[in-house]
Design a protein around this motif. Structure first.
Motif, PDB file in Angstrom:
ATOM      1  N   SER A 243     -29.045  49.744   8.071  1.00 19.93           N
ATOM      2  CA  SER A 243     -28.769  49.355   6.677  1.00 19.93           C
ATOM      3  C   SER A 243     -29.167  47.913   6.386  1.00 19.93           C
ATOM      4  O   SER A 243     -28.454  47.184   5.685  1.00 19.93           O
ATOM      5  N   GLY A 244     -30.294  47.502   6.940  1.00 17.28           N
ATOM      6  CA  GLY A 244     -30.750  46.145   6.677  1.00 17.28           C
ATOM      7  C   GLY A 244     -30.097  45.087   7.551  1.00 17.28           C
ATOM      8  O   GLY A 244     -30.458  43.911   7.446  1.00 17.28           O
ATOM      9  N   ILE A 245     -29.140  45.441   8.403  1.00 17.62           N
ATOM     10  CA  ILE A 245     -28.510  44.483   9.309  1.00 17.62           C
ATOM     11  C   ILE A 245     -29.253  44.536  10.629  1.00 17.62           C
ATOM     12  O   ILE A 245     -29.291  45.573  11.292  1.00 17.62           O
ATOM     13  N   HIS A 246     -29.859  43.437  10.995  1.00 17.74           N
ATOM     14  CA  HIS A 246     -30.688  43.373  12.202  1.00 17.74           C
ATOM     15  C   HIS A 246     -30.173  42.251  13.092  1.00 17.74           C
ATOM     16  O   HIS A 246     -30.082  41.101  12.652  1.00 17.74           O
ATOM     17  N   LYS A 247     -29.847  42.590  14.342  1.00 14.49           N
ATOM     18  CA  LYS A 247     -29.349  41.582  15.273  1.00 14.49           C
ATOM     19  C   LYS A 247     -30.115  41.686  16.580  1.00 14.49           C
ATOM     20  O   LYS A 247     -30.471  42.779  17.023  1.00 14.49           O
ATOM     21  N   ARG A 248     -30.317  40.530  17.203  1.00 16.35           N
ATOM     22  CA  ARG A 248     -31.102  40.462  18.434  1.00 16.35           C
ATOM     23  C   ARG A 248     -30.255  39.886  19.556  1.00 16.35           C
ATOM     24  O   ARG A 248     -29.437  38.976  19.337  1.00 16.35           O
TER      25      ARG A 248
END
Length: 499
Positions: A243-248
């Motif tokens: 949903s558009g939340i991107h974490k690395r």
């Protein structure tokens, strides 16, 4: 988990809110226990279904049979005339809606929203504040003010809104951070969704140094590297998205270990007995240990001349000598190197056996039947020569011209045809004891042309060729002069082969 309808945690006094107890291991017909905490007191209640209608302020908790209690939900039934309404639970990526409401008939002309005491919205058209995709940075204290038609300004109390993390930063895990070259490695991207969002689908991706993508986005948090090499050493990380939340994740260093080459060995194929001249010889260089890209090189022991080189990810390489010669006999060795130093094998001796009865140069009769054929051919040539001599009277010029026949002249039945010597190389100036290779052509009688000359074209289907090794005349012999006696002339014809 408790959900609200309407979704606001603050409503006007006298309004009603429906609470629903949601879970994964029970159904609506089961009895649900409810607890209301207010002013330090706990008031239990029970419902046949999972829904409870409430009108009083306090914290509410639900519990299903065999399940842990839910997290509390705080409700406020306010007696104020102007309130700020916010949802109970907001996660990053969710849509956040705040609403300013006024009790009574008077209408608001302008609504202004504050975040941490800063104006973030000023509108005379909408009473709501909409944040389409909330982030953790949207947490803070919110407040709104409303202007009436008589320029009177109303102000709500502060509302502390916390945006919850949908999932924490992923953590990359590896089965072995110092794997041996050529082995497999498993990478795992670990993170956790909250119970309220356990049905959310996450997608994962894996990276290496300089943004090298190891996999496309997929639903699997696992990645297997079937064979890892020393050049694959470096920093690795993974990413999770929804949903558009991107974490690395934080980077993880992987150092691939290489095993140096050892036990270099050279062998030949075929093995054992001497190699027969003309066959194929294969030199096989192998190592007992060693990983990664290995450079193999083959050499002669006497000259240390390099015969070839191959570089490949293998513990074995081959070099082929297509046609072996006697000159190939001798010692051979090979070397191998995978970056930790050159290792040499022991020398292997190769012996070459020539083919029996093999002869170079012109073809000669090698069997009894062949010798007999040669003798027969020589006798026939002598007889025909003698017959021609009786008719011609002179040997004439050694450079032969097409033979012309007068009327009534014929050949003896045993003579197949006139024999004509034609020098193959006109620019040869032979010296004494040199050899001149000439062509002997048998001309079959055909149709008679002009000048009573028989056709001597090679296109004649009746023509055949004989090859002979012919001794040259001495350099001081003059043209047309007989250099020896008649009986010596036949010595000029040796090893005649009829084709």
């Amino acid at each position: 988990m408790i959900s609200l309808q309407p979704p606001w945690t603050t409503v006007f006094h006298g309004e009603r809110v429906n609470l629903t107890c949601n879970g994964f291991h029970f159904y609506a017909p089961e009895k649900i226990k409810w607890y209301r905490l207010y002013s330090g007191r706990q008031r239990p209640s029970e419902t046949q279904g999972n829904t409870l209608e409430v009108r009083d302020s306090g914290q509410y908790i639900c519990q299903a049979p065999g399940s842990l209690p839910s997290n509390p939900v705080r409700l406020l039934f306010s007696t104020a005339s102007f309130i700020l309404q916010a949802p109970h639970s907001v996660f990053e990526g969710d849509q956040l809606i705040l609403r300013c409401r006024k009790r009574g008939r008077e209408k608001l002309t302008t609504v202004r929203y504050f975040w941490n005491r800063k104006v973030i919205s000023d509108s005379n058209k909408s009473l709501d504040l909409l944040i389409s995709q909330a982030s953790l940075n949207n947490s803070g204290c919110y407040q709104c003010t409303g202007s009436l038609e008589n320029n009177r300004v109303l102000r709500t109390s502060l509302a502390n809104i916390r945006i919850q993390e949908l999932f924490p930063r992923p953590k990359l895990k590896v089965t072995d951070s110092q794997p041996t070259e050529g082995n497999s490695v498993n990478l795992s991207c670990k993170t956790q969704l909250p119970l309220e969002r356990s049905d959310t689908r996450l997608r994962f991706v894996f990276f290496r140094d300089h943004g090298v993508i190891l996999s496309n986005w997929s639903a699997s948090p696992e990645l297997q590297v079937t064979a890892i090499w020393r050049e694959d050493s470096g920093s690795y990380w993974c990413g999770a998205m929804t949903s558009g939340i991107h974490k690395r994740s934080l980077p993880l260093q992987i150092d691939v270990q290489r095993i140096p080459v050892s036990g270099v060995f050279l062998e030949t194929q075929p093995q054992g007995d001497p190699v027969v001249e003309g066959e194929i010889l294969v030199l096989v260089c192998s190592v007992a240990e060693g990983t990664g890209n290995t450079t193999f090189s083959w050499h002669r022991e006497d000259t240390r001349e390099s015969l070839g080189q191959k570089s490949q990810r293998s513990q074995r390489a081959e070099l082929e000598i297509a046609v072996i010669r006697e000159s190939h006999a001798g010692g051979y060795y090979c070397t191998a190197d995978n970056g930790y130093g050159l290792i040499q094998s022991e020398a292997v001796n190769v012996s070459v056996r020539s083919t029996p009865g093999k002869r170079r140069g012109l073809v000669a009769a090698g069997t009894t039947g062949g010798t007999f054929s040669v003798l027969l051919a020589v006798a026939l040539l002598f007889y025909c020569w003698y017959q021609r001599k009786l008719g011609d009277g002179s040997l004439g010029d050694t450079t032969r011209r097409p033979l012309t026949l007068g009327p009534g002249v014929s050949f003896h039945p045993m003579c197949p045809a006139p024999v004509e010597l034609q020098q193959l190389y006109g620019n040869v100036h032979p010296k004494e004891r040199d050899l001149v290779y000439s062509q002997i052509q048998i001309i079959q009688p055909g149709e008679q042309g002009e000048g009573n000359t028989f056709r001597t074209s090679l296109e004649d289907q009746h023509a055949s060729i004989l090859y002979s090794e012919v001794k040259t005349q001495l350099q001081d012999d003059s043209a047309g002069k007989v250099g020896s006696k008649d009986e010596d002339i036949m010595e000029n014809y040796k090893d005649v082969l009829l084709m």
